[in-house]
Design a protein around this motif. Sequence first.
Motif, PDB file in Angstrom:
ATOM      1  N   MET A 127      -4.125   6.898   4.076  1.00 54.74           N
ATOM      2  CA  MET A 127      -2.906   6.396   4.678  1.00 54.74           C
ATOM      3  C   MET A 127      -1.955   7.554   4.989  1.00 54.74           C
ATOM      4  SD  MET A 127      -0.438   3.589   3.189  1.00 54.74           S
ATOM      5  CE  MET A 127      -0.812   2.013   3.817  1.00 54.74           C
ATOM      6  N   THR A 128      -1.550   7.651   6.232  1.00 51.96           N
ATOM      7  CA  THR A 128      -0.660   8.745   6.597  1.00 51.96           C
ATOM      8  C   THR A 128       0.780   8.407   6.194  1.00 51.96           C
ATOM      9  OG1 THR A 128      -0.237   7.760   8.736  1.00 51.96           O
ATOM     10  CG2 THR A 128      -2.073   9.320   8.619  1.00 51.96           C
ATOM     11  N   GLY A 129       1.623   9.464   6.234  1.00 50.19           N
ATOM     12  CA  GLY A 129       3.060   9.259   5.898  1.00 50.19           C
ATOM     13  C   GLY A 129       3.739   8.287   6.860  1.00 50.19           C
ATOM     14  N   THR A 130       3.358   8.323   8.163  1.00 49.10           N
ATOM     15  CA  THR A 130       3.985   7.445   9.165  1.00 49.10           C
ATOM     16  C   THR A 130       3.733   5.980   8.829  1.00 49.10           C
ATOM     17  OG1 THR A 130       3.380   9.140  10.700  1.00 49.10           O
ATOM     18  CG2 THR A 130       4.257   7.112  11.644  1.00 49.10           C
ATOM     19  N   ASP A 131       2.499   5.696   8.437  1.00 49.49           N
ATOM     20  CA  ASP A 131       2.141   4.308   8.083  1.00 49.49           C
ATOM     21  C   ASP A 131       2.964   3.814   6.879  1.00 49.49           C
ATOM     22  OD1 ASP A 131       0.356   4.225  10.104  1.00 49.49           O
ATOM     23  OD2 ASP A 131      -1.398   4.698   8.834  1.00 49.49           O
ATOM     24  N   SER A 132       3.083   4.787   5.907  1.00 53.16           N
ATOM     25  CA  SER A 132       3.835   4.426   4.692  1.00 53.16           C
ATOM     26  C   SER A 132       5.298   4.035   5.032  1.00 53.16           C
ATOM     27  CB  SER A 132       3.815   5.615   3.735  1.00 53.16           C
ATOM     28  OG  SER A 132       4.828   5.526   2.809  1.00 53.16           O
ATOM     29  N   HIS A 133       5.960   4.853   5.934  1.00 55.20           N
ATOM     30  CA  HIS A 133       7.345   4.559   6.357  1.00 55.20           C
ATOM     31  C   HIS A 133       7.444   3.215   7.049  1.00 55.20           C
ATOM     32  CE1 HIS A 133       9.560   8.124   5.287  1.00 55.20           C
ATOM     33  NE2 HIS A 133       8.501   8.854   5.665  1.00 55.20           N
ATOM     34  N   ARG A 134       6.462   2.965   7.889  1.00 55.70           N
ATOM     35  CA  ARG A 134       6.459   1.712   8.653  1.00 55.70           C
ATOM     36  C   ARG A 134       6.377   0.496   7.716  1.00 55.70           C
ATOM     37  NH1 ARG A 134       1.991  -0.387  12.631  1.00 55.70           N
ATOM     38  NH2 ARG A 134       3.188  -2.028  13.660  1.00 55.70           N
ATOM     39  N   GLY A 135       5.486   0.663   6.727  1.00 56.42           N
ATOM     40  CA  GLY A 135       5.322  -0.426   5.745  1.00 56.42           C
ATOM     41  C   GLY A 135       6.635  -0.717   5.018  1.00 56.42           C
TER      42      GLY A 135
END
Lengths: 578, 110
Positions: free
Chosen positions: A1-9
């Motif tokens: 899981m990339t950092g961008t996905d984590s922020h989006r979540g």
Amino acid sequence: MTGTDSHRGRRIVVAFVLMLGFAVVIFRLFTLQVLQAAELTVKAERQHRKAVTVEGERGTIYDRHGKVLAINVDVPSVFGVPSSLENPSGVARDLARVLHVRADEIEKKLKQERSFVWIARKLDPEQGRRLEGMSLEGIGTVMEGRRFYPKGPLLSHVLGFAGMDGQGLEGIERRYEPYLRGEKQIVVLQRDALGRTVFPKGLDEQGPAAGHSVMLTIDEVIQYMAEKELEEAVTATGAKGGVVVVMEPRTGAILAMAVNPRFDPNAVRAISADRWRNRALTDAYEPGSTMKVFVAAAALEEKVMTPGTLVYVENGQMVVANTVIHDHEKAGWMTFAQVIQRSSNIGSVKTAMALGEDRVYRYLRAFGFGERTEIDLPGEGAGLVKEPQDWGSRSLSSIAIGQEIGVSAVQLATALSAVANGGWLMKPYIVSEVRDAKGRVVMQAGPQVRRRPVSPETALTLTGILEGVVAHGTGSKAAVPGYRVAGKTGTAQKIDPQTGAYSASLFVGSFVGFVPAEDPRMAIVVVIDEPQTEAWGGVVAAPVFQRIAEQALPYLGVSPHQPIKLAMNATGGVLQRP
Amino acid sequence: MRTLATLAVMALLLLYVWERVDIVRAGYHIERLKSKKVLLQRERDELRVKVSTLTAPERIARAATEKLGMIPPQQGQVILVKVEPETPDSDRLADPEVRLAKSHGPGRTP
């Protein structure tokens, strides 16, 4: 899981939580504003609005010169909330110091299982200020209108008094209740969360109208003179009581009406009802020789007698219908004027006989005896004059000397005024004006003629005869130096309540007169009830007349009939006394 | 243009809110003044009672005789006179009436 996905979540979670929060708020708002709207609106209205009954201030009573005789002032009443008191004994002790009431009495009230108790009502303003300064827990004050009579007992029988709830119970207070009472109004107040009034519903909103002010014809100073002199006479003679009425003969306006014993309308609870009765108009008494004035008026008017007509007075004793009538002095012949001036019973009886029953009755009624004068005060009696068909064989002679007839002091003053003013029977009145709170005249009273029992010529002739009563007759103690006084004395036996016969020891001494005789400003009736000393009207009542007239005439600015004339220079200094 | 319109609408809204707040503030002020008026009226009434009590003839007579040692004028001590001016124009003047109090009592110089 990339950092961008984590922020989006995380953003989605935050957005979801926020939306959920908003949804809850919107749901709650929907519930409150839509589903429960009607119910909650009613509840809020109930909490924000308070309907209170407000009453306008009771009107003030003034004398003829605008002196305050009765006035309303808002004063504190103290109440307690027993359920919120932790230390009733301590609070009761604190209150007792201010209220001057025993602490245990207050404590008893404060220990009751109630949510509200009155501790004391209508206190003095000063007591209220002291209580406010103490700020006791569970104790509160509300303001209520209290009637004050600042002159104390002065004019108490005329003013009457108002009850605890401000309603007029006696006298002027009762008679003029519809005018004096303030308007009642229900006012709806908007309150905030702290219970403060937020905003008046409309800036032009008017409070309840205050009661009207009542202006009397009474002169406070003459009233004081009358009460003082009456009190002194009653005390000096050991009498049961007395009455004085002072009237303006030309108008029928009452200048003073004094009844003794007096009472203080500020403290009526301790006084019996009998004490506050205005006996000047409620009680009728047998007037005795003062009635001879009116029999004489009838005889002069009917030309049955002239002042010089000779009357044989039977050497002081005459039998009428098996009853012996006495004179207080033995005489043979005397003129009709002397009959009145020396108060001959026999002469008066003969005068009445010459007139006959019908004419005597007609003139007595014409002078207002046997009917109410319609003075604007409550409780007036009509007195007693029997119809001629009810008269016995002695009635005519009895009535001629003031027996078998009942009159009130105000009736006598009114009838006497008719002799003084040239023959006009006036309607007596005591209220001259009623004004609303803005000063506009609502009601005005003035002189009212009822009828003319005798002509001006008869009135003038009779005045001359009555002047002789004071100048060289039985009323010499009524003489006022410098003024011409006309009057008549009266001494009447009272009926003994136990025997039903005339008492040998109970008398009513009276004097009726007017002054100055040539231009009367005052008609004065003085009645002294049951004097224990000498009972003669000329001894007990005439001096009261004299002292009142002597003080009141200069007060009214009435010049003596023989003025001292002074010449004055331009600056007003006296140059010479001729 | 749109920004200006938005600003104008917001200004109007603020004006409306300010007006409502001011009305409420004025309401509280009026209520305070009303309470003050009631207190002043109460004080006025209390003072009127006091004036009326203090000017009662009975009280004045008592104070004059007991505190100041005054006595009512005796017979002959009050003389009422009608004054007639001696000037030729006297008939055009109103008839003035004056009262003079003069002592003729024993032990006093007239």
